[in-house]
Write a protein that holds these residues in place. Structure first.
Motif, PDB file in Angstrom:
ATOM      1  N   ASP A 172       0.836  -1.193   0.000  1.00  0.00           N
ATOM      2  CA  ASP A 172       0.000   0.000   0.000  1.00  0.00           C
ATOM      3  C   ASP A 172       0.869   1.240   0.000  1.00  0.00           C
ATOM      4  OD1 ASP A 172      -2.419  -1.355  -0.023  1.00  0.00           O
ATOM      5  OD2 ASP A 172      -2.400  -1.593   2.153  1.00  0.00           O
ATOM      6  N   ARG A 173       0.444   2.227  -0.774  1.00  0.00           N
ATOM      7  CA  ARG A 173       1.171   3.480  -0.886  1.00  0.00           C
ATOM      8  C   ARG A 173       1.070   4.254   0.425  1.00  0.00           C
ATOM      9  NH1 ARG A 173       2.031   7.178  -5.678  1.00  0.00           N
ATOM     10  NH2 ARG A 173       2.643   9.109  -4.702  1.00  0.00           N
ATOM     11  N   GLU A 174       2.190   4.777   0.852  1.00  0.00           N
ATOM     12  CA  GLU A 174       2.222   5.586   2.062  1.00  0.00           C
ATOM     13  C   GLU A 174       1.575   6.938   1.792  1.00  0.00           C
ATOM     14  OE1 GLU A 174       3.556   4.775   5.079  1.00  0.00           O
ATOM     15  OE2 GLU A 174       3.985   2.775   4.348  1.00  0.00           O
ATOM     16  N   ALA A 175       0.789   7.436   2.717  1.00  0.00           N
ATOM     17  CA  ALA A 175       0.179   8.755   2.577  1.00  0.00           C
ATOM     18  C   ALA A 175       1.269   9.806   2.526  1.00  0.00           C
ATOM     19  CB  ALA A 175      -0.757   9.016   3.750  1.00  0.00           C
ATOM     20  N   GLY A 176       1.120  10.775   1.629  1.00  0.00           N
ATOM     21  CA  GLY A 176       2.052  11.884   1.553  1.00  0.00           C
ATOM     22  C   GLY A 176       3.256  11.636   0.665  1.00  0.00           C
ATOM     23  N   ALA A 177       3.424  10.410   0.150  1.00  0.00           N
ATOM     24  CA  ALA A 177       4.575  10.131  -0.702  1.00  0.00           C
ATOM     25  C   ALA A 177       4.383  10.793  -2.055  1.00  0.00           C
ATOM     26  CB  ALA A 177       4.749   8.625  -0.865  1.00  0.00           C
ATOM     27  N   GLY A 178       5.415  11.454  -2.528  1.00  0.00           N
ATOM     28  CA  GLY A 178       5.350  12.066  -3.845  1.00  0.00           C
ATOM     29  C   GLY A 178       6.113  11.240  -4.854  1.00  0.00           C
ATOM     30  N   GLY A 179       5.645  11.224  -6.069  1.00  0.00           N
ATOM     31  CA  GLY A 179       6.342  10.522  -7.138  1.00  0.00           C
ATOM     32  C   GLY A 179       6.027   9.046  -7.181  1.00  0.00           C
ATOM     33  N   PRO A 180       6.786   8.315  -8.004  1.00  0.00           N
ATOM     34  CA  PRO A 180       6.498   6.891  -8.191  1.00  0.00           C
ATOM     35  C   PRO A 180       6.817   6.069  -6.945  1.00  0.00           C
ATOM     36  CG  PRO A 180       8.524   7.495  -9.317  1.00  0.00           C
ATOM     37  CD  PRO A 180       7.929   8.766  -8.793  1.00  0.00           C
ATOM     38  N   ILE A 181       5.978   5.068  -6.726  1.00  0.00           N
ATOM     39  CA  ILE A 181       6.132   4.153  -5.601  1.00  0.00           C
ATOM     40  C   ILE A 181       5.950   2.727  -6.128  1.00  0.00           C
ATOM     41  CG2 ILE A 181       5.119   3.396  -3.399  1.00  0.00           C
ATOM     42  CD1 ILE A 181       6.475   6.090  -3.155  1.00  0.00           C
ATOM     43  N   VAL A 182       6.762   1.813  -5.654  1.00  0.00           N
ATOM     44  CA  VAL A 182       6.585   0.405  -5.980  1.00  0.00           C
ATOM     45  C   VAL A 182       5.378  -0.070  -5.187  1.00  0.00           C
ATOM     46  CG1 VAL A 182       7.597  -1.901  -5.896  1.00  0.00           C
ATOM     47  CG2 VAL A 182       9.052   0.085  -6.409  1.00  0.00           C
ATOM     48  N   THR A 183       4.360  -0.508  -5.909  1.00  0.00           N
ATOM     49  CA  THR A 183       3.114  -0.915  -5.252  1.00  0.00           C
ATOM     50  C   THR A 183       2.966  -2.424  -5.123  1.00  0.00           C
ATOM     51  OG1 THR A 183       1.938  -0.793  -7.353  1.00  0.00           O
ATOM     52  CG2 THR A 183       1.879   1.173  -5.931  1.00  0.00           C
ATOM     53  N   GLY A 184       3.904  -3.173  -5.675  1.00  0.00           N
ATOM     54  CA  GLY A 184       3.841  -4.616  -5.547  1.00  0.00           C
ATOM     55  C   GLY A 184       4.936  -5.296  -6.334  1.00  0.00           C
ATOM     56  N   PHE A 185       4.974  -6.630  -6.187  1.00  0.00           N
ATOM     57  CA  PHE A 185       5.940  -7.459  -6.893  1.00  0.00           C
ATOM     58  C   PHE A 185       5.167  -8.506  -7.691  1.00  0.00           C
ATOM     59  CE2 PHE A 185       9.145  -5.528  -4.447  1.00  0.00           C
ATOM     60  CZ  PHE A 185       8.742  -5.499  -3.118  1.00  0.00           C
ATOM     61  N   THR A 186       5.659  -8.814  -8.865  1.00  0.00           N
ATOM     62  CA  THR A 186       5.072  -9.870  -9.679  1.00  0.00           C
ATOM     63  C   THR A 186       6.196 -10.782 -10.138  1.00  0.00           C
ATOM     64  OG1 THR A 186       5.354  -8.794 -11.833  1.00  0.00           O
ATOM     65  CG2 THR A 186       3.392  -8.182 -10.554  1.00  0.00           C
TER      66      THR A 186
END
Length: 123
Positions: A4-18
């Motif tokens: 889950d994306r952290e609140a307040g994070a700016g820019g791209p975030i790794v949201t999971g692994f496949t």
């Protein structure tokens, strides 16, 4: 796995692994270079051959990053001391860890507003 994306994070975030790699938005990256502005595919050399020039695209930023999160693949592998010394000579720290740990750490540190960059080897 979902992150889950952290609140307040700016820019791209790794949201999971496949099985294919890192999920950022709708894109899947087998290996990943990531900055506060962008996430891009990366074709890294073998870790033992990694040189500063291979990381220039993310290290030569303005403002300069505080440090590089280096994801070394499925397990932590210590990068060459000469590589660490060359990056630190630029005033940039290096934190090496497994790529999954680096991707999770990225989200936490960006939520804090830290000015960091990441280079993650395939899982």
């Amino acid at each position: 796995m979902r992150i889950d994306r952290e609140a307040g994070a700016g820019g791209p975030i790794v949201t999971g692994f496949t099985e294919g790699g890192f999920k950022v938005g709708e894109a899947i990256h087998h290996a990943l270079m990531i900055t506060p502005e962008a996430a891009t595919d990366w074709t890294p050399p073998p870790l033992a051959a990694l040189a500063v020039a291979d990381l220039d695209a993310i290290l030569n930023r303005d403002p300069a990053p505080e440090f590089l999160l280096l994801g070394t693949g499925a397990d932590l592998v210590r990068p060459a001391p000469a590589l660490i010394a060359a990056i630190e000579a630029r005033g940039i720290g290096v934190e090496a860890m497994s790529s999954r740990a680096a991707a999770r750490t990225w989200g936490v540190l960006r939520a804090e507003g830290r000015e960091i960059v990441g280079a993650f080897y395939p899982l």
